[in-house]
Design a protein around this motif. Structure first.
Motif, PDB file in Angstrom:
ATOM      1  N   GLY A 126       1.367  -1.329  -0.134  1.00  0.00           N
ATOM      2  CA  GLY A 126       0.263  -0.483   0.399  1.00  0.00           C
ATOM      3  C   GLY A 126       1.155   1.356   0.100  1.00  0.00           C
ATOM      4  N   GLY A 127       0.208   2.444  -0.741  1.00  0.00           N
ATOM      5  CA  GLY A 127       1.106   3.763  -0.161  1.00  0.00           C
ATOM      6  C   GLY A 127       1.783   3.720   1.196  1.00  0.00           C
ATOM      7  N   ILE A 128       0.838   3.683   2.079  1.00  0.00           N
ATOM      8  CA  ILE A 128       2.040   4.050   3.433  1.00  0.00           C
ATOM      9  C   ILE A 128       2.450   2.602   3.626  1.00  0.00           C
ATOM     10  CG2 ILE A 128       1.349   5.076   5.222  1.00  0.00           C
ATOM     11  CD1 ILE A 128      -1.880   5.266   4.825  1.00  0.00           C
ATOM     12  N   SER A 129       1.954   1.977   4.305  1.00  0.00           N
ATOM     13  CA  SER A 129       3.354   0.326   4.635  1.00  0.00           C
ATOM     14  C   SER A 129       4.107   0.770   3.090  1.00  0.00           C
ATOM     15  CB  SER A 129       1.445  -0.813   4.522  1.00  0.00           C
ATOM     16  OG  SER A 129       1.436  -0.706   3.043  1.00  0.00           O
ATOM     17  N   TYR A 130       4.342   0.448   2.509  1.00  0.00           N
ATOM     18  CA  TYR A 130       5.170   0.103   1.504  1.00  0.00           C
ATOM     19  C   TYR A 130       6.329   1.280   0.952  1.00  0.00           C
ATOM     20  CZ  TYR A 130       4.454  -4.821   0.493  1.00  0.00           C
ATOM     21  OH  TYR A 130       4.659  -6.300   0.405  1.00  0.00           O
ATOM     22  N   ASN A 131       5.652   2.507   1.792  1.00  0.00           N
ATOM     23  CA  ASN A 131       6.764   3.749   1.743  1.00  0.00           C
ATOM     24  C   ASN A 131       7.484   4.218   3.435  1.00  0.00           C
ATOM     25  OD1 ASN A 131       7.824   6.299   2.384  1.00  0.00           O
ATOM     26  ND2 ASN A 131       6.658   7.328   0.615  1.00  0.00           N
ATOM     27  N   ILE A 132       6.444   4.256   3.757  1.00  0.00           N
ATOM     28  CA  ILE A 132       7.132   4.713   5.415  1.00  0.00           C
ATOM     29  C   ILE A 132       7.890   3.715   6.336  1.00  0.00           C
ATOM     30  CG2 ILE A 132       6.364   6.003   7.843  1.00  0.00           C
ATOM     31  CD1 ILE A 132       5.443   7.730   5.426  1.00  0.00           C
ATOM     32  N   PRO A 133       7.470   2.879   6.012  1.00  0.00           N
ATOM     33  CA  PRO A 133       8.574   1.304   7.007  1.00  0.00           C
ATOM     34  C   PRO A 133      10.050   1.233   5.842  1.00  0.00           C
ATOM     35  CG  PRO A 133       6.122   1.202   7.201  1.00  0.00           C
ATOM     36  CD  PRO A 133       6.419   1.660   5.752  1.00  0.00           C
ATOM     37  N   TYR A 134       9.580   1.658   4.789  1.00  0.00           N
ATOM     38  CA  TYR A 134      10.668   0.805   4.034  1.00  0.00           C
ATOM     39  C   TYR A 134      11.584   1.846   3.061  1.00  0.00           C
ATOM     40  CZ  TYR A 134       8.890  -3.503   3.459  1.00  0.00           C
ATOM     41  OH  TYR A 134       8.206  -5.288   3.790  1.00  0.00           O
ATOM     42  N   ALA A 135      11.144   3.635   3.066  1.00  0.00           N
ATOM     43  CA  ALA A 135      11.612   3.920   2.395  1.00  0.00           C
ATOM     44  C   ALA A 135      12.676   5.191   3.204  1.00  0.00           C
ATOM     45  CB  ALA A 135      11.364   4.604   0.957  1.00  0.00           C
ATOM     46  N   LYS A 136      13.508   5.455   2.994  1.00  0.00           N
ATOM     47  CA  LYS A 136      13.822   6.755   3.375  1.00  0.00           C
ATOM     48  C   LYS A 136      13.118   8.581   2.938  1.00  0.00           C
ATOM     49  CE  LYS A 136      18.067   8.349   5.702  1.00  0.00           C
ATOM     50  NZ  LYS A 136      17.004   9.064   7.159  1.00  0.00           N
ATOM     51  N   ASN A 137      13.634   8.054   1.607  1.00  0.00           N
ATOM     52  CA  ASN A 137      12.686  10.040   1.647  1.00  0.00           C
ATOM     53  C   ASN A 137      12.202   9.873   0.025  1.00  0.00           C
ATOM     54  OD1 ASN A 137      12.843  12.497   1.215  1.00  0.00           O
ATOM     55  ND2 ASN A 137      14.638  12.370   0.638  1.00  0.00           N
TER      56      ASN A 137
END
Ligand SMILES: CCC[C@H]1O[C@@H](n2cnc3c(N)ncnc32)[C@H](O)[C@@H]1O
Length: 483
Positions: free
Chosen positions: A173-184
């Motif tokens: 998902g757009g949150i769950s595969y961004n915030i825990p996975y990516a720095k910026n």
């Protein structure tokens, strides 16, 4: 295109698709009509979402591993082994880290090296590089539904090829595969990119092909309070439903306290259904998944099996529809197929022993469900308010304001001010809410529960407790005691 929680129009969707399918040569093999035909050629027992709905109706808990290797035939051999020797009810295809970052050139090198070395030089299957027909060979060879599991902020091409290739479930998902996975990585961008993925899911659904979607529940998997992971799961479910998704599995990472974990799974399913209905999505099938402990694991395999067994017990007693299984190699790295199958058999044994029991809604469980639900509503409703009714806009503003704040997340978009810690019973409580908008009584409740522990340990409630709790399970305990 400005961000809004609105179903993409055909012009918007197909305008984006044109560019997406050119990002790697295998995109040219995506043909929607042929893909629908392939899906319709599959027997019903290969449809992931249908198997989940049946299990929910029967009160069963299905077991699913994570697994993925670089080359297609080896991947088929691995999944066949986990199906036949592990007893997996559902199968994964874990995608490699290069593909998750859209680094298909490096994935190609990884494939060549794996051929040369005759062993997997990638930590998952590079689906985009292998392409549609390779995916179909995986689906055809197995008798069990298969799901794509990854961690991709921009998963648009991966989704196109996975769906055309016959996978009938897709995590992220757009949150769950961004915030825990990516720095910026821009949250507006990943929410918008995942609207594309969910719109594609809706288009398949409207063509009669049901594809299950699973927001990534555990997030950072380290001391995440249920209200935080529930809020993200519910938001991603609502965003997906707006794009036409009809079959959703919401997830939660086991934290370790029996009452809290059972209450978390039960409240997650009911809260998701409540919000979907409140916002007019009345025809979405909701199932739940418990992830066995996602934090640090003990190196010792016997201890690792204990952690796996405890997660299995929670899954069975909470009647989660599915449980994602860990392996005794968790502390080491990518497991051997034998270790992976051992984790599955250990889990299955526990679930089979407990399937005739369930933890009834005792006053403790009911109270914990009320606490989790009240905390979650404070957060989700604030997101709607911040977005002046638009949940996508509200979610971006919620992270900017620290209203949504995921502990230990690498993303610089995340405030990282909210502090969790275990209470004296090992339940995850909120030591410092920071800008997470819990009511005063909920903040006081959390603080009192942690204060009980401070008294028992004869030390002040502090960040040291948080550090002790991060390492406690890998050191053989649940609560990070100072002794
Ligand atoms: C967010 C998921 C992290 C978990 O996902 C497991 N994981 C990752 N890649 C593979 C793989 N290729 N095969 C089996 N398990 C795998 C890790 O161990 C970790 O627990």
């Amino acid at each position: 295109m400005e961000l809004k929680n609105k179903k993409l129009t055909n012009d918007e969707f197909y305008g984006i698709q044109k560019e997406i399918l050119t990002q790697w040569p295998t995109g040219a093999d995506v043909n929607f009509e042929k893909a629908v035909e392939f899906h319709q050629s599959l027997p019903e027992n290969k449809n992931f979402g249908k198997k989940l709905v049946k299990a929910k109706k029967e009160g069963k808990t299905l077991v699913q591993p994570r697994a993925g290797v670089a080359l297609v035939q080896e991947h088929i051999d691995l999944l066949t082994y986990l199906q036949d020797k592990g007893g997996a009810d559902l199968l994964p295809t874990t995608v490699d880290s290069y593909t998750r970052q859209n680094r298909y050139k490096e994935a190609e090198v990884g494939i060549q090296e794996s051929v040369r070395e005759s062993k997997s030089m990638l930590n998952g299957l590079p689906i985009v590089n292998h392409g549609v027909d390779a995916c179909r060979s995986i689906i055809n060879e197995l008798n069990t539904p298969v799901q794509v599991r990854h961690g991709t902020p921009d998963a648009r091409l991966l989704t196109e090829i996975s769906y055309a290739g016959g996978f009938t479930s897709y995590e992220g998902g757009g949150i769950s595969y961004n915030i825990p996975y990516a720095k910026n990585v821009s949250l507006e961008k990943t929410i918008r990119d995942w609207q594309y993925c969910d719109r594609l899911t809706g288009i398949y659904e409207e063509a009669g092909v049901s594809i299950n979607r699973e927001p990534y529940g555990p997030l950072t998997g380290t001391l995440v309070p249920p209200c935080i992971s529930h809020s993200v799961a519910i938001i991603e479910s609502l965003l997906a439903a707006e794009q036409g998704v009809k079959n959703i599995t919401v997830g939660y990472g086991q934290c370790g306290n029996l009452v809290q974990d059972v209450a978390a799974i039960r409240s997650l399913g009911s809260l998701t259904e409540e919000y979907l209905k409140r916002y007019g999505y009345n025809d979405v099938e909701v199932t739940t998944v418990l992830h066995q402990w996602m934090g640090g694991f003990p190196q010792d395999e016997a201890q690792a099996f204990s952690v796996i067994s405890w997660g299995s017990a929670i899954a069975a007693l909470s009647k989660a529809t599915k449980v994602i299984v860990k392996t005794p190699h968790e502390a080491i790295g990518v497991p051997t197929k034998e270790a992976n199958a051992q984790g599955l058999r250990c889990t299955k044994q526990m679930i089979n022993m407990l399937c005739d029991q369930q933890l009834s809604n005792t006053s403790h469980v009911v109270n914990e469900m009320m606490i989790i639900s009240a905390e979650t509503r404070c957060i989700v409703d604030k997101c709607f308010e911040l977005g002046e009714g638009d949940l996508a806009v509200g979610t971006v503003r919620a992270f900017q304001a620290g209203v949504l704040d995921i502990p230990f997340a690498p993303s610089k978009l995340n405030a990282g001010k909210m502090l969790p810690a275990r209470d004296n019973d090992g339940a995850i409580r909120i030591l410092n809410a920071a800008n997470v908008p819990l009511s005063k009584e909920l903040i006081d409740f959390n603080r009192e529960k942690i204060e009980e522990r401070a008294q028992a340990e004869k030390r002040d409630a502090s960040f040291q407790m948080v550090i002790d709790d991060v390492y406690s399970i890998s050191k053989g305990k649940l609560v990070g005691r100072p002794w």
